[in-house]
Design a protein around this motif. Structure first.
Motif, PDB file in Angstrom:
ATOM      1  N   GLY A 190       8.393  -2.849  -1.806  1.00  0.00           N
ATOM      2  CA  GLY A 190       7.135  -2.292  -1.300  1.00  0.00           C
ATOM      3  C   GLY A 190       6.827  -1.157  -2.254  1.00  0.00           C
ATOM      4  N   GLN A 191       5.705  -0.495  -2.101  1.00  0.00           N
ATOM      5  CA  GLN A 191       5.455   0.667  -2.959  1.00  0.00           C
ATOM      6  C   GLN A 191       6.451   1.766  -2.614  1.00  0.00           C
ATOM      7  OE1 GLN A 191       3.545  -0.082  -5.225  1.00  0.00           O
ATOM      8  NE2 GLN A 191       2.232  -1.677  -4.355  1.00  0.00           N
ATOM      9  N   ASP A 192       6.721   1.924  -1.313  1.00  0.00           N
ATOM     10  CA  ASP A 192       7.697   2.896  -0.816  1.00  0.00           C
ATOM     11  C   ASP A 192       8.340   2.276   0.417  1.00  0.00           C
ATOM     12  OD1 ASP A 192       7.415   6.152   0.860  1.00  0.00           O
ATOM     13  OD2 ASP A 192       9.113   4.811   0.492  1.00  0.00           O
ATOM     14  N   GLY A 198       0.805  -1.210   0.000  1.00  0.00           N
ATOM     15  CA  GLY A 198       0.000   0.000   0.000  1.00  0.00           C
ATOM     16  C   GLY A 198       0.840   1.263   0.000  1.00  0.00           C
ATOM     17  N   CYS A 199       0.184   2.423  -0.073  1.00  0.00           N
ATOM     18  CA  CYS A 199       0.910   3.694  -0.126  1.00  0.00           C
ATOM     19  C   CYS A 199      -0.010   4.844   0.279  1.00  0.00           C
ATOM     20  CB  CYS A 199       1.428   3.932  -1.548  1.00  0.00           C
ATOM     21  SG  CYS A 199       2.449   5.391  -1.672  1.00  0.00           S
ATOM     22  N   ASP A 200       0.563   5.794   1.022  1.00  0.00           N
ATOM     23  CA  ASP A 200      -0.223   6.954   1.483  1.00  0.00           C
ATOM     24  C   ASP A 200       0.155   8.234   0.758  1.00  0.00           C
ATOM     25  OD1 ASP A 200      -0.089   5.735   4.943  1.00  0.00           O
ATOM     26  OD2 ASP A 200      -1.352   5.169   3.213  1.00  0.00           O
ATOM     27  N   HIS A 201       1.064   8.148  -0.231  1.00  0.00           N
ATOM     28  CA  HIS A 201       1.466   9.359  -0.939  1.00  0.00           C
ATOM     29  C   HIS A 201       0.369   9.765  -1.934  1.00  0.00           C
ATOM     30  CE1 HIS A 201       5.562   9.474   0.620  1.00  0.00           C
ATOM     31  NE2 HIS A 201       5.668   8.177   0.381  1.00  0.00           N
ATOM     32  N   PRO A 202       0.242  11.048  -2.224  1.00  0.00           N
ATOM     33  CA  PRO A 202      -0.853  11.536  -3.106  1.00  0.00           C
ATOM     34  C   PRO A 202      -0.434  11.798  -4.546  1.00  0.00           C
ATOM     35  CG  PRO A 202       0.114  13.400  -1.966  1.00  0.00           C
ATOM     36  CD  PRO A 202       0.973  12.186  -1.599  1.00  0.00           C
ATOM     37  N   CYS A 203       0.555  11.081  -5.060  1.00  0.00           N
ATOM     38  CA  CYS A 203       1.043  11.396  -6.415  1.00  0.00           C
ATOM     39  C   CYS A 203      -0.135  11.396  -7.395  1.00  0.00           C
ATOM     40  CB  CYS A 203       2.094  10.375  -6.849  1.00  0.00           C
ATOM     41  SG  CYS A 203       3.403  10.171  -5.622  1.00  0.00           S
ATOM     42  N   THR A 204      -0.271  12.492  -8.117  1.00  0.00           N
ATOM     43  CA  THR A 204      -1.497  12.682  -8.920  1.00  0.00           C
ATOM     44  C   THR A 204      -1.557  11.803 -10.167  1.00  0.00           C
ATOM     45  OG1 THR A 204      -0.396  14.538  -9.999  1.00  0.00           O
ATOM     46  CG2 THR A 204      -1.866  15.062  -8.156  1.00  0.00           C
ATOM     47  N   PHE A 205      -0.441  11.214 -10.582  1.00  0.00           N
ATOM     48  CA  PHE A 205      -0.454  10.346 -11.765  1.00  0.00           C
ATOM     49  C   PHE A 205      -0.704   8.885 -11.394  1.00  0.00           C
ATOM     50  CE2 PHE A 205       3.822  10.962 -10.107  1.00  0.00           C
ATOM     51  CZ  PHE A 205       4.196   9.655  -9.833  1.00  0.00           C
ATOM     52  N   CYS A 206      -0.796   8.589 -10.118  1.00  0.00           N
ATOM     53  CA  CYS A 206      -0.751   7.191  -9.689  1.00  0.00           C
ATOM     54  C   CYS A 206      -2.082   6.700  -9.118  1.00  0.00           C
ATOM     55  CB  CYS A 206       0.328   7.035  -8.614  1.00  0.00           C
ATOM     56  SG  CYS A 206       0.560   5.322  -8.093  1.00  0.00           S
ATOM     57  N   VAL A 207      -2.460   5.484  -9.460  1.00  0.00           N
ATOM     58  CA  VAL A 207      -3.704   4.901  -8.951  1.00  0.00           C
ATOM     59  C   VAL A 207      -3.431   3.760  -7.969  1.00  0.00           C
ATOM     60  CG1 VAL A 207      -5.153   5.485 -10.939  1.00  0.00           C
ATOM     61  CG2 VAL A 207      -3.758   3.398 -10.983  1.00  0.00           C
ATOM     62  N   ILE A 208      -2.161   3.467  -7.731  1.00  0.00           N
ATOM     63  CA  ILE A 208      -1.828   2.304  -6.887  1.00  0.00           C
ATOM     64  C   ILE A 208      -2.487   2.354  -5.504  1.00  0.00           C
ATOM     65  CG2 ILE A 208       0.069   1.108  -5.724  1.00  0.00           C
ATOM     66  CD1 ILE A 208       1.773   1.642  -8.229  1.00  0.00           C
ATOM     67  N   PRO A 209      -2.451   3.502  -4.796  1.00  0.00           N
ATOM     68  CA  PRO A 209      -3.095   3.518  -3.473  1.00  0.00           C
ATOM     69  C   PRO A 209      -4.584   3.145  -3.530  1.00  0.00           C
ATOM     70  CG  PRO A 209      -1.700   5.435  -3.758  1.00  0.00           C
ATOM     71  CD  PRO A 209      -1.782   4.770  -5.095  1.00  0.00           C
ATOM     72  N   GLN A 210      -5.214   3.402  -4.695  1.00  0.00           N
ATOM     73  CA  GLN A 210      -6.647   3.102  -4.799  1.00  0.00           C
ATOM     74  C   GLN A 210      -6.900   1.594  -4.739  1.00  0.00           C
ATOM     75  OE1 GLN A 210      -7.962   4.989  -8.437  1.00  0.00           O
ATOM     76  NE2 GLN A 210      -6.890   6.866  -7.837  1.00  0.00           N
ATOM     77  N   PHE A 226      12.881   3.785  -2.954  1.00  0.00           N
ATOM     78  CA  PHE A 226      13.016   4.825  -1.936  1.00  0.00           C
ATOM     79  C   PHE A 226      12.220   6.059  -2.373  1.00  0.00           C
ATOM     80  CE2 PHE A 226      15.709   2.154   0.097  1.00  0.00           C
ATOM     81  CZ  PHE A 226      17.034   2.492   0.352  1.00  0.00           C
ATOM     82  N   TYR A 227      11.548   6.713  -1.415  1.00  0.00           N
ATOM     83  CA  TYR A 227      10.866   7.963  -1.710  1.00  0.00           C
ATOM     84  C   TYR A 227      11.831   9.082  -1.330  1.00  0.00           C
ATOM     85  CZ  TYR A 227       7.024  11.198  -2.393  1.00  0.00           C
ATOM     86  OH  TYR A 227       6.229  12.195  -2.887  1.00  0.00           O
ATOM     87  N   PRO A 228      12.115  10.032  -2.269  1.00  0.00           N
ATOM     88  CA  PRO A 228      13.231  10.967  -2.037  1.00  0.00           C
ATOM     89  C   PRO A 228      13.250  11.682  -0.699  1.00  0.00           C
ATOM     90  CG  PRO A 228      11.893  11.617  -3.952  1.00  0.00           C
ATOM     91  CD  PRO A 228      11.469  10.268  -3.583  1.00  0.00           C
ATOM     92  N   LYS A 262       2.118  16.567  -7.108  1.00  0.00           N
ATOM     93  CA  LYS A 262       2.009  16.496  -5.637  1.00  0.00           C
ATOM     94  C   LYS A 262       3.149  15.670  -5.050  1.00  0.00           C
ATOM     95  CE  LYS A 262      -2.598  17.899  -4.542  1.00  0.00           C
ATOM     96  NZ  LYS A 262      -3.987  17.376  -4.644  1.00  0.00           N
ATOM     97  N   ARG A 263       4.375  15.986  -5.558  1.00  0.00           N
ATOM     98  CA  ARG A 263       5.554  15.321  -4.998  1.00  0.00           C
ATOM     99  C   ARG A 263       6.523  16.344  -4.402  1.00  0.00           C
ATOM    100  NH1 ARG A 263       6.604   9.834  -6.254  1.00  0.00           N
ATOM    101  NH2 ARG A 263       8.845  10.230  -6.032  1.00  0.00           N
ATOM    102  N   GLY A 264       6.458  17.590  -4.877  1.00  0.00           N
ATOM    103  CA  GLY A 264       7.319  18.620  -4.276  1.00  0.00           C
ATOM    104  C   GLY A 264       8.783  18.488  -4.659  1.00  0.00           C
TER     105      GLY A 264
HETATM  106  S1  SF4 Z   1       3.948   6.701  -7.364  1.00  0.00           S
HETATM  107 FE1  SF4 Z   1       4.674   5.395  -5.749  1.00  0.00          FE
HETATM  108  S2  SF4 Z   1       4.813   6.776  -4.001  1.00  0.00           S
HETATM  109 FE2  SF4 Z   1       3.471   7.781  -5.464  1.00  0.00          FE
HETATM  110  S3  SF4 Z   1       1.387   7.150  -4.914  1.00  0.00           S
HETATM  111 FE3  SF4 Z   1       2.148   5.709  -6.452  1.00  0.00          FE
HETATM  112  S4  SF4 Z   1       2.974   3.987  -5.300  1.00  0.00           S
HETATM  113 FE4  SF4 Z   1       2.819   5.753  -3.920  1.00  0.00          FE
END
Ligand code: SF4
Length: 464
Positions: free
Chosen positions: A213-215, A169-181, A254-256, A293-295
Motif C-alpha cells: 500500500g502507500q502506507d 491512497g495516502c493522507d500524509h502531507p509529505c511535501t516532495f510527494c504527488v502520490i496522494p494527488q 511502514f510509516y515511522p 512535513k514528516r517530523g
Molecule cells: S511519500 Fe509515501 S507517505 Fe508520504 S505522501 Fe507520498 S505516498 Fe504518502
C-alpha cells in the motif's frame, strides 16, 4: 467456446502497487474474452500501465508509449491504451500531445479496461480538441477504486510469491510527494477480503505474500480499527498456519511514527510473519524532515530502530532516503551519513530529489544543484555498500531457509533464491553454487541453505 475478442499485450511500469493494478486489468480482460499475449508484435491491442512518481519514471513511461506506438505502425496492433498514474496527472496533455494514444484508463477506472481495449475511444480528431470542454480533458474524479477478493486477477509474479494490495491512497502531507494527488485519500480493503485473497493465493501455491500500500501502517484507520495492521497480520498468520503452502507474510511501506509496540510484538510472535521491516525514513536531519512535513529526527529514529531490533531479534531492516531536498545543507547531509553509519540498515534505496510541478516542495527555496544531488546520492550509496558488505559477511556460516526462485539472471549456471530477510526485486539474493548430494533445486521450493560466501549485496550458498 466463445470467440476471443483479440490479443492484448501489456507493459507494466513502476511499483508493485501498479503491478497489482496491471494484474487486475489483465484478469478483467481475460474474464471478458480477451487473450493476454507476452508478444507485443502479436497483439491487437497494446496497454501501457504507466508510472509518474518522479521525472525519470515519467520519461520511461513516455518512451514506452512512443515505442509501442511504433508497433501500431509496423505491427499488428490497432489500438494503444495508456493506463495508470500518468493518466491521472497528465490526462489532458496526453490527449493533446499524443494522438497515437487511442484510450486512457485512470487508476480508479481499471475495471473499464475492456471498454478501452474494445473501442470506446477517448481520442478525438485533432481539429476538435480546441472546442472541447475542459472537463473532457480533466473529467470529474471517479469513485476511489480498490479491488477485492472477487476481482479477477492474472498474476504475473512466480506462483510461489504474490503481492496483496491491502490499501490504496495516502493522507500524509509529505511535501516532495504527488502520490496522494492521483491515488487519492487513504482507504483500506475489507479485513476479510484480504484474508480470503491470502487463503486463495495459498491454495494456488504461494509460499510468500507481500502486503503493499502507500502506507501499510495506516491499515484499518478508516475501518475504525486500532493497530489495524497488527490485527490483520495476526489473522493472516492464522491463514498461513492453516495453509499447505503459505510460509512467509511480508509487509512493506511502514510509516515511522505508525510503527507501534503492538505491531512489532505481533511480528515477533508469529513465525509466519517475516522478521522484516521496510520503513522509508526519507531523511535524518530535523530541519529537512520538518520541511518535508514528516517530523522526527535521527535520534528518534535510532531509538525506534533499537526498539525494533530488541523486539524482533535478527530483523532485517530496509529504508529509503531522499537527498538534495530544497534547503538540505552540507551539514544536513553529513548528519544523514552519520545516521546511516549508526543505523546499519540491511537494505537501502536513495533517490535524488526532483521538483514535481504539483508537489508542495516546488515552492521551497534553497534548491540544490542537480550535480550536488547526484554526488550526495552516490556518496550515500557507497557508504551503504560498505555497510551491506559487512552485514553480508556476518551471515557467512549461517544456515537458513531459502525460497528457490530459478536460474540466476546473471549466469544460467547458478540457481538463485531469497531468504526471509530479502524482499523480491529490491533486496539482494542468494546465488546457489553447490547442492548437497541427493538434492535437486526446483523453482518455488523451500529448502535449507548454508551461506558460504558474501558479496556487496548478494550471498553465495550451498543447498543442504
Ligand atoms: S511519500 Fe509515501 S507517505 Fe508520504 S505522501 Fe507520498 S505516498 Fe504518502
Amino acid at each position: 467456446m466463445e470467440e476471443s475478442k483479440g490479443k492484448v499485450g501489456f507493459v507494466s511500469l513502476g511499483c508493485p502497487k501498479n503491478l497489482v493494478d496491471s494484474e487486475v486489468m489483465m484478469g478483467v480482460l481475460q474474464r471478458q474474452g480477451w487473450e493476454i499475449t507476452a508478444d507485443a508484435a502479436d497483439a491487437d491491442v497494446l496497454v501501457v500501465n504507466t508510472c509518474s512518481f518522479i521525472q525519470p519514471a515519467q520519461q520511461e513511461s513516455v518512451d514506452t508509449i512512443l515505442e509501442l506506438a511504433e508497433l501500431k505502425k509496423t505491427g499488428k496492433a490497432q489500438r494503444l491504451v495508456v493506463a495508470g498514474c500518468m493518466v491521472e496527472r497528465f490526462r489532458g496533455d496526453i490527449l493533446r500531445e499524443m494522438p497515437e494514444v487511442d484510450a486512457l484508463v485512470g487508476t480508479n477506472e481499471i475495471e473499464g479496461i475492456g471498454a478501452a481495449c474494445g473501442g470506446a475511444p477517448t481520442n478525438v480528431s485533432a481539429n476538435l480538441l480546441p472546442i472541447l470542454p475542459q472537463d473532457f480533458f480533466d473529467p470529474r474524479p471517479t469513485a476511489p477504486y480498490l479491488y477485492d477478493e472477487l476481482t479477477p486477477r492474472l498474476r504475473t509474479t512466480p506462483r510461489h510469491s504474490a503481492y496483496i494490495k491491502i490499501a490504496e491512497g495516502c493522507d500524509h502531507p509529505c511535501t516532495f510527494c504527488v502520490i496522494p494527488q492521483y491515488r487519492g485519500q487513504f482507504r483500506s480493503r475489507r479485513f476479510e477480503s484480504v484474508a480470503a485473497e491470502a487463503q486463495r493465493l495459498g491454495t494456488e501455491g504461494a509460499h510468500e505474500l507481500v502486503l503493499i500500500g502507500q502506507d501499510t501502517t495506516c491499515y484499518g484507520d478508516d475501518l475504525g480499527l486500532k493497530d489495524g495492521l497488527a490485527a490483520l497480520l495476526t489473522r493472516l498468520a492464522a491463514v498461513a498456519r492453516e495453509s499447505e503452502h503459505l510460509r512467509w507474510i511480508r509487509s512493506l511501506y511502514f510509516y515511522p511514527n505508525r510503527v507501534t509496540p503492538k505491531l512489532l510484538d505481533t511480528i515477533a510472535a508469529h513465525p509466519q510473519l517475516c522478521n522484516y521491516v521496510d520503513m522509508p525514513l526519507q531523511h535524518a536531519s530535523a530541519s529537512v524532515l520538518k520541511r518535508m512535513k514528516r517530523g522526527a529526527n535521527g535520534d528518534i529514529f535510532l531509538k525506534l530502530l533499537e526498539r525494533i531490533r530488541a523486539t524482533i531479534p535478527g530483523v532485517a531492516l530496509r529504508t529509503s532516503f531522499i537527498v538534495g531536498f530544497p534547503g538540505e545543507t552540507e551539514a544536513d547531509f553529513d548528519e544523514l551519513c552519520a545516521f546511516v553509519e549508526a543505523a546499519q540498515f540491511d537494505w537501502m534505496g536513495v533517490f535524488g530529489y526532483s521538483d514535481e510541478d504539483t508537489n508542495a516542495a516546488v515552492h521551497l527555496d534553497g534548491k540544490v544543484p542537480a550535480k550536488v544531488i547526484e554526488q550526495r546520492r552516490r556518496r550515500l550509496m557507497s557508504l551503504q555498500k560498505r555497510i551491506s558488505r559487512r552485514r553480508r559477511r556476518a551471515q557467512v556460516g549461517q544456515e537458513m531457509e531459502i525460497l528457490v526462485e530459478g536460474l540466476s539472471e546473471e549466469t544460467d549456471l547458478l540457481w538463485q533464491g531469497r531468504l526471509e530477510s530479502q524482499a523480491p526485486e529490491i533486496d539482494g539474493k542468494v546465488l546457489i553454487n553447490d547442492v548437497a548430494e541427493g538434492l535437486t533445486p526446483e523453482v518455488g521450493m523451500l529448502a535449507r541453505v548454508e551461506i558460504t560466501a558474501a558479496q556487496d549485496y548478494d550471498l553465495i550458498g550451498r543447498l543442504v
